[in-house]
Scaffold this motif. Structure first.
Motif, PDB file in Angstrom:
ATOM      1  N   ALA A 259       0.838  -1.108  -0.044  1.00  0.00           N
ATOM      2  CA  ALA A 259       0.004  -0.014  -0.044  1.00  0.00           C
ATOM      3  C   ALA A 259       0.888   1.144  -0.003  1.00  0.00           C
ATOM      4  O   ALA A 259       1.614   1.245   1.091  1.00  0.00           O
ATOM      5  CB  ALA A 259      -0.764  -0.005   1.147  1.00  0.00           C
ATOM      6  N   PHE A 260       0.796   2.040  -0.966  1.00  0.00           N
ATOM      7  CA  PHE A 260       1.612   3.359  -1.220  1.00  0.00           C
ATOM      8  C   PHE A 260       0.391   4.328  -0.866  1.00  0.00           C
ATOM      9  O   PHE A 260      -0.481   4.772  -1.553  1.00  0.00           O
ATOM     10  CB  PHE A 260       2.058   3.564  -2.662  1.00  0.00           C
ATOM     11  N   VAL A 261       0.750   5.131   0.023  1.00  0.00           N
ATOM     12  CA  VAL A 261      -0.066   6.412   0.523  1.00  0.00           C
ATOM     13  C   VAL A 261       0.583   7.908  -0.122  1.00  0.00           C
ATOM     14  O   VAL A 261       1.601   8.077  -0.114  1.00  0.00           O
ATOM     15  CB  VAL A 261      -0.046   6.391   2.128  1.00  0.00           C
ATOM     16  N   SER A 262      -0.665   8.276  -0.813  1.00  0.00           N
ATOM     17  CA  SER A 262      -0.026   9.706  -1.585  1.00  0.00           C
ATOM     18  C   SER A 262      -1.291  10.582  -1.101  1.00  0.00           C
ATOM     19  O   SER A 262      -2.412  10.451  -1.082  1.00  0.00           O
ATOM     20  CB  SER A 262      -0.249   9.602  -2.940  1.00  0.00           C
ATOM     21  N   ARG A 263      -0.564  11.577  -0.430  1.00  0.00           N
ATOM     22  CA  ARG A 263      -1.432  12.755   0.214  1.00  0.00           C
ATOM     23  C   ARG A 263      -1.320  14.059  -0.725  1.00  0.00           C
ATOM     24  O   ARG A 263      -0.421  14.526  -0.989  1.00  0.00           O
ATOM     25  CB  ARG A 263      -0.955  13.273   1.596  1.00  0.00           C
ATOM     26  N   GLY A 264      -2.646  14.409  -1.192  1.00  0.00           N
ATOM     27  CA  GLY A 264      -2.708  15.601  -1.839  1.00  0.00           C
ATOM     28  C   GLY A 264      -3.375  16.790  -1.142  1.00  0.00           C
ATOM     29  O   GLY A 264      -3.583  16.676   0.365  1.00  0.00           O
ATOM     30  N   VAL A 265      -3.705  17.758  -1.517  1.00  0.00           N
ATOM     31  CA  VAL A 265      -4.203  18.923  -0.743  1.00  0.00           C
ATOM     32  C   VAL A 265      -5.420  18.621  -0.200  1.00  0.00           C
ATOM     33  O   VAL A 265      -5.704  19.067   0.951  1.00  0.00           O
ATOM     34  CB  VAL A 265      -4.464  20.134  -1.755  1.00  0.00           C
ATOM     35  N   VAL A 266      -6.380  18.077  -0.922  1.00  0.00           N
ATOM     36  CA  VAL A 266      -7.841  17.734  -0.248  1.00  0.00           C
ATOM     37  C   VAL A 266      -7.939  16.375   0.127  1.00  0.00           C
ATOM     38  O   VAL A 266      -8.506  16.036   1.146  1.00  0.00           O
ATOM     39  CB  VAL A 266      -8.806  18.094  -1.607  1.00  0.00           C
ATOM     40  N   ARG A 267      -7.567  15.413  -0.550  1.00  0.00           N
ATOM     41  CA  ARG A 267      -7.655  14.180  -0.248  1.00  0.00           C
ATOM     42  C   ARG A 267      -6.300  13.208  -0.219  1.00  0.00           C
ATOM     43  O   ARG A 267      -5.161  13.520  -0.743  1.00  0.00           O
ATOM     44  CB  ARG A 267      -8.385  13.446  -1.157  1.00  0.00           C
ATOM     45  N   THR A 268      -6.498  11.925   0.543  1.00  0.00           N
ATOM     46  CA  THR A 268      -5.564  11.089   0.587  1.00  0.00           C
ATOM     47  C   THR A 268      -5.843   9.636  -0.398  1.00  0.00           C
ATOM     48  O   THR A 268      -6.867   9.403  -0.477  1.00  0.00           O
ATOM     49  CB  THR A 268      -5.212  10.464   1.941  1.00  0.00           C
TER      50      THR A 268
END
Length: 341
Positions: A28-37
């Protein structure tokens, strides 16, 4: 497969999803954007379906993505993204609805030259200062940049002009120093396929400007962006800067069709570099007009106070009348296609 977390999902809820995936032998690779993950899953798709991830707290949706690039695809992110660059409270937006001009010297040569170029860029409407401290060149005998001294000059000039800094990192060993002085990390066309560098840049926590390699297909370009996104960074801006064809009259051939093609496929912003695509000063403004007309989210151009004496790419650097023509095009044309400057 991609798991989209709710905007209010907690770190504990994200951790529970990743733990459940890893219990089945997946990654599982977690990517965090401004609004959502977003969590990208790698492994046995059938086993993931049996986990009933949609029912877990904090999960908004689960998508099975057919594109080879999962996190940058529009299949799970139908609306296009905006990337914000710069210090808190003074961020510059790159994305749909806006048109952003990035400009500056191809290479930082001195404090005076960089300041003059930055002032020229700002007067033309640039919101971001792009300049090179490390310069990967075809010839090992060509000017390679000032390195750390160049970064310090860029930082000082950025403070003096109020322009956030975009500069290239060419070696993962220099990443900490570059990240300390820059607001956005540029990965040049020569390094688009340097996967170790892409992963390191993805870990750095800064927005990334990713140029298309001159021999790269659109899919290869997007897969390079996926390397950055997979490391937790969705703040990626793609830059079309020409591809290699049989035509020798320009430095490369600007693939103007790549802009709408990528925008239809990926949610990432797309800008154009008409300076390096054409390699000639007289082509920069016409190619810039084409980029605006086709829907690019911005352009990046070279400017120099004395192009004849430039240590890098002087024949394509704008000054004087050409720069004034560019400023006019960037002011008048974007509203015609529904963009704010």
């Amino acid at each position: 497969m991609v798991v989209v977390m709710s905007p209010d999902a907690t770190e504990e809820q994200i951790a529970r999803v990743t733990a459940r995936v890893e219990e089945t032998g997946g990654q599982a690779f977690v990517s965090r954007g401004v609004v959502r993950t977003i969590i990208g899953l790698v492994g046995d798709i059938d086993s993931f379906h049996g986990l009933n991830l949609r029912s877990m707290p904090g999960v908004q949706e689960v998508y099975r993505i057919s594109d080879p690039y999962k996190l940058v695809s529009r299949q799970h992110h139908p609306e296009r993204s905006t990337v914000h660059v710069g210090p808190a409270g003074a961020e510059v937006a790159i994305g749909p609805g806006t048109f952003t001009l990035l400009a500056g010297p191809c290479a930082v040569e001195s404090a005076q030259q960089t300041l003059q170029a930055a002032e020229m860029a700002k007067a033309a409407g640039a919101k971001l200062l792009r300049g090179g401290a490390f310069k990967p060149r075809t010839s090992p005998y060509a000017f390679q940049g000032l390195g750390l001294k160049g970064l310090e000059i860029l930082a000082d000039v950025g403070t003096a002009t109020g322009l956030p800094i975009v500069t290239e990192v060419v070696d993962a060993r220099d990443l900490d120093a570059v990240a300390e002085h820059a607001h956005m990390l540029q990965v040049g066309s020569r390094n688009m396929g340097n996967f170790g560098l892409l992963q390191a840049v993805g870990d750095a926590g800064l927005p990334v400007l990713l140029e298309r390699g001159v021999n790269a297909t659109v899919e290869e370009w997007l897969m390079a962006a996926e390397y950055v996104a997979q490391r937790g960074n969705l703040d990626v801006v793609l830059c079309e800067r020409g591809i290699r064809t049989f035509e020798p009259s320009t430095s490369t051939t600007l693939d103007i069709s790549a802009v709408p093609v990528v925008q239809a496929t990926s949610h990432l912003p797309v800008i154009v570099d008409p300076s390096h695509a054409g390699g000639r000063r007289d082509l920069v403004v016409p190619l810039s007009r084409a980029a605006i007309a086709v829907g690019a989210d911005g352009i990046v151009v070279d400017v120099h106070p004395d192009p004849e004496q430039a240590l890098c790419d002087g024949p394509q650097a704008l000054h004087g009348q050409e720069l004034r023509e560019l400023a006019t095009a960037c002011r008048k044309l974007p509203p015609v296609v529904g963009r704010r400057v």
